[in-house]
Design a protein around this motif. Sequence first.
Motif, PDB file in Angstrom:
ATOM      1  N   UNK A   1     -62.223  66.043 -21.104  1.00 10.34           N
ATOM      2  CA  UNK A   1     -63.116  65.299 -20.213  1.00 10.34           C
ATOM      3  C   UNK A   1     -63.180  65.921 -18.836  1.00 10.34           C
ATOM      4  N   UNK A   2     -61.997  66.339 -18.354  1.00  3.19           N
ATOM      5  CA  UNK A   2     -61.991  66.981 -17.031  1.00  3.19           C
ATOM      6  C   UNK A   2     -62.778  68.281 -17.055  1.00  3.19           C
TER       7      UNK A   2
ATOM      8  N   UNK B   1     -70.564  50.410 -23.215  1.00  3.08           N
ATOM      9  CA  UNK B   1     -69.233  50.853 -23.647  1.00  3.08           C
ATOM     10  C   UNK B   1     -68.167  50.453 -22.631  1.00  3.08           C
ATOM     11  N   UNK B   2     -68.477  50.632 -21.357  1.00  2.00           N
ATOM     12  CA  UNK B   2     -67.501  50.271 -20.321  1.00  2.00           C
ATOM     13  C   UNK B   2     -67.224  48.775 -20.342  1.00  2.00           C
TER      14      UNK B   2
ATOM     15  N   UNK C   1     -61.380  56.899 -22.277  1.00  2.00           N
ATOM     16  CA  UNK C   1     -62.646  56.741 -23.004  1.00  2.00           C
ATOM     17  C   UNK C   1     -63.761  56.281 -22.080  1.00  2.00           C
ATOM     18  N   UNK C   2     -63.466  55.417 -21.133  1.00  6.94           N
ATOM     19  CA  UNK C   2     -64.489  54.996 -20.166  1.00  6.94           C
ATOM     20  C   UNK C   2     -64.952  56.177 -19.302  1.00  6.94           C
ATOM     21  N   UNK C   3     -63.991  56.983 -18.883  1.00  3.53           N
ATOM     22  CA  UNK C   3     -64.367  58.175 -18.103  1.00  3.53           C
ATOM     23  C   UNK C   3     -65.241  59.116 -18.925  1.00  3.53           C
ATOM     24  N   UNK C   4     -64.855  59.309 -20.197  1.00  6.58           N
ATOM     25  CA  UNK C   4     -65.675  60.155 -21.061  1.00  6.58           C
ATOM     26  C   UNK C   4     -67.035  59.531 -21.319  1.00  6.58           C
TER      27      UNK C   4
ATOM     28  N   UNK D   1     -68.818  57.585 -19.352  1.00  8.21           N
ATOM     29  CA  UNK D   1     -69.697  57.748 -18.197  1.00  8.21           C
ATOM     30  C   UNK D   1     -70.073  59.212 -18.001  1.00  8.21           C
ATOM     31  N   UNK D   2     -69.060  60.098 -18.106  1.00 11.15           N
ATOM     32  CA  UNK D   2     -69.322  61.516 -17.851  1.00 11.15           C
ATOM     33  C   UNK D   2     -70.286  62.107 -18.873  1.00 11.15           C
ATOM     34  N   UNK D   3     -70.009  61.884 -20.155  1.00 10.27           N
ATOM     35  CA  UNK D   3     -70.843  62.487 -21.184  1.00 10.27           C
ATOM     36  C   UNK D   3     -72.059  61.623 -21.511  1.00 10.27           C
ATOM     37  N   UNK D   4     -71.873  60.283 -21.410  1.00  5.94           N
ATOM     38  CA  UNK D   4     -72.991  59.400 -21.756  1.00  5.94           C
ATOM     39  C   UNK D   4     -74.126  59.443 -20.748  1.00  5.94           C
ATOM     40  N   UNK D   5     -73.763  59.599 -19.494  1.00  4.48           N
ATOM     41  CA  UNK D   5     -74.811  59.601 -18.468  1.00  4.48           C
ATOM     42  C   UNK D   5     -75.263  61.022 -18.118  1.00  4.48           C
TER      43      UNK D   5
END
Length: 838
Positions: free
Chosen positions: A575-576, A767-768, A797-800, A802-806
Amino acid sequence: MMPQAQAVCSLFLLLQTLAEPTPNPDFHLAGDYLLGGLFSLHANMKGIVHLNYLQVPKCKEYEMKVIGYNLMQAMRFAVEEINNHSRLLPGVLLGYEMVDVCYISNNIQPVLYFLSQEDYFLPLQDDYSSYVPRVVAVIGPDNSESTSTVAHFLSLFLLPQITYSAISDQLRDKLFFPAVLRTVPSAEHQIRALVLLMLQHGWNWIVLLVSSDDYGRENGQQLSEQLADRGICIAFQESLPTPQANLAVEAPERQRLESVVAKLRQSSARVAVLLAPDLTLHNFFGEVLRQNLTGMVWLASESWAIDPVLHNFTELHRTGTFLGVTTPSVPIPRFSEFRVRRAQAGPPVPNQTSPPATCNQECDTCLDAARSFNAILTLSGERVVYNVYSAVYAVAHALHSLLRCNQTGCSKEAVLPWKLLRELWKVNFTLLGHQIFFDEQGDLPRGLEIIQWRWDLSQNPFQSVAFYHPGQEQLVALSPIIWNTPNNTIPLSMCSKSCQAGQRKKPVGIHPCCFECHDCLPGSFLNQSDELDCQPCPKYQWSHRNGVSCFKQRLAFLEWQGAPTIAVAVLAVLGFLSTLAILVIFWRHFRTPLVRSAGGPMCFLMLTPLLVAFLAVPVYVGPPTLLTCLCRQALFTLCFTVVISCITVRSFQIVCIFKMARRLPRAYGYWVRYHGPYVFVAVTTALKVVMVAGNLVATSVIPTIRTDPDDPKITILTCSPNHSKGLLFNTSLDLVLSVVGFGFAYVGKELPTNYNEAKFITLSMTFYFISSISLCTFMSVYQGVLVPFMDLSVTVLNLLGISLGYFGPKCYLILFYPERNTPAYFSSMIQGYTMRKD
């Protein structure tokens, strides 16, 4: 003192040697016949030995007591051995007189006789220090009650008295009994040996049967006191009736015996301790045989432990196992032959008138009885016999010292009782391999043996199975006990079976030996000092069920070695890296329409907190500290607030441009002029900072330890016991923002495709929202070791999401569809949307 021509030393033995009446008696005593009577042996310079007899009152008609006759012969043997084969008293012959005390009824008259002088008178004097009585020492009697009675008289004259079988501890008191010595261990040691025997075999539930005399009462009381200190309980205690003169059983006595044996049959106790003289037990064991009582263990006191007459009841072996306590056997050479040798009568004593006809040693009934029991007496060994034998030798050694004897002769001075007593306290010699001396209480320090009755004539009828030494106070096994049980198993005699390790005792009834066993629950243990209550384990310790000790609980926290932790860490690294790649892509394509439509500079405001959050994931792994707990409860929620507030304001701004700018141009102008999006993000973040600060003040960020509710052996090192409530409070603003953002995204679902981010925002915010609510719900119902892992997993999973979903779809278009990232393409999409609206 006797005249110079007749130097005499007389002993006297009190014992029980009773005989049935015979049709043709040799000796008549006041209309009845008995064995023995009182014997006096005199000696003169010519060495002539003869017997003199004293009439005694009528004795009760008991059957002949073989042991009494055996002890009488032991004294005769010792005296003759000293006179004929010893250089202890050269020139002086020991003499003896014996009397049958008829159990306890004939004590006073013999004592007064022996305290008198040759003229049968006991003078009244102010000072008896120079008084010379008829005898110089007394051996006996054999029971404590008679010994005490006799001792009260003899102690007034300090006339030495050595008892060979009286065990009462009262005789140790030298204030009342200064002249009493013993060649037998005291009752304290004999009772203690029986108690150790019970403890050794796990018997804690017994029956106590005592005689209704001083012997039974005193020893029964002492046994009860010792049992109370050792955790052994008495199921019930009964007194056995005293037998009649002819051993006939009267109706009250029979009813009493029937009642006692019936209680024995009904009791769960299988061990019975009998503290009574042997004569008391004949009728009792007869009733035991009549009621066919079996499966018992009979523990015998020294008074009947080696009684051959009782042992002759061979049917007793059906009733159980017989064990008893007695003195060790010391073989005395040539005594077995002497016991059944017919005595030779000597000539009359010079210058002495003949007394009335009485019983003498020529008692055919007694001799025949002794011969009939000779086999068992020989096999059983010399036990109490050695006590008499050593007592006689002790007097001889004291006389040797008092008379200053040498190899040729002894002085002819008068033997004063108190002087002889003083010498008796000093004797210390070896007799048949055993040391003979008296301790400060007048006892001869000797060990004891536990014997078992056997009925195999080829073996010792009283086989030694254990040895007890008074100094060590422990039983040493000598040979195995042959139990009269199936498969030779040790009989059980317990009110309740012993509890297993880790079980507490719940008392049942009044006896501490009767109880129920209850398991100690997990988290408690049984302390050896308190068997009734289970003690709770100390803090941060635990125990299993039925625990006897506590152990330190295993400290649980997320560790790098765990496979789940590694998997989540890999996701965080990916994710990072992906977020960093998105940042680089957006930076390189910053001026393109796609990046600007995604938020332009605000995209970097969103990506930066995401990168910080990914970098802070390791704070979830390892033992929590104050710093890591602060990061968990403050840093992540602030990062999420910045990102979600940016998404929310971005959704709102797109809707404003296409749907509200024409309707509220003035408001939209203020929004743009004063940088409304950044103001909104700043205000929202400031509000979140206040909420987080308030939550940190209300709760604690100091790491705490709590027990895992699913596995008490584990303690969880966590940041806050109320972490779930704090997480819900901190996340509440983010959840509201996600719902608002989702709403604006839904309103803008008809916008141009390039600006329509409804499905991406919906995916991220949904998801969040769901994951955060699920985590709060999970933490409210579960407090186990999985909580930190679930918190970490949901965060990553929330970070992923937002990062990948948005940002993921936008990077996809930038990299793979560059033709859609041109001003012309965006203008065409806006024109198409305007034409559809018109």
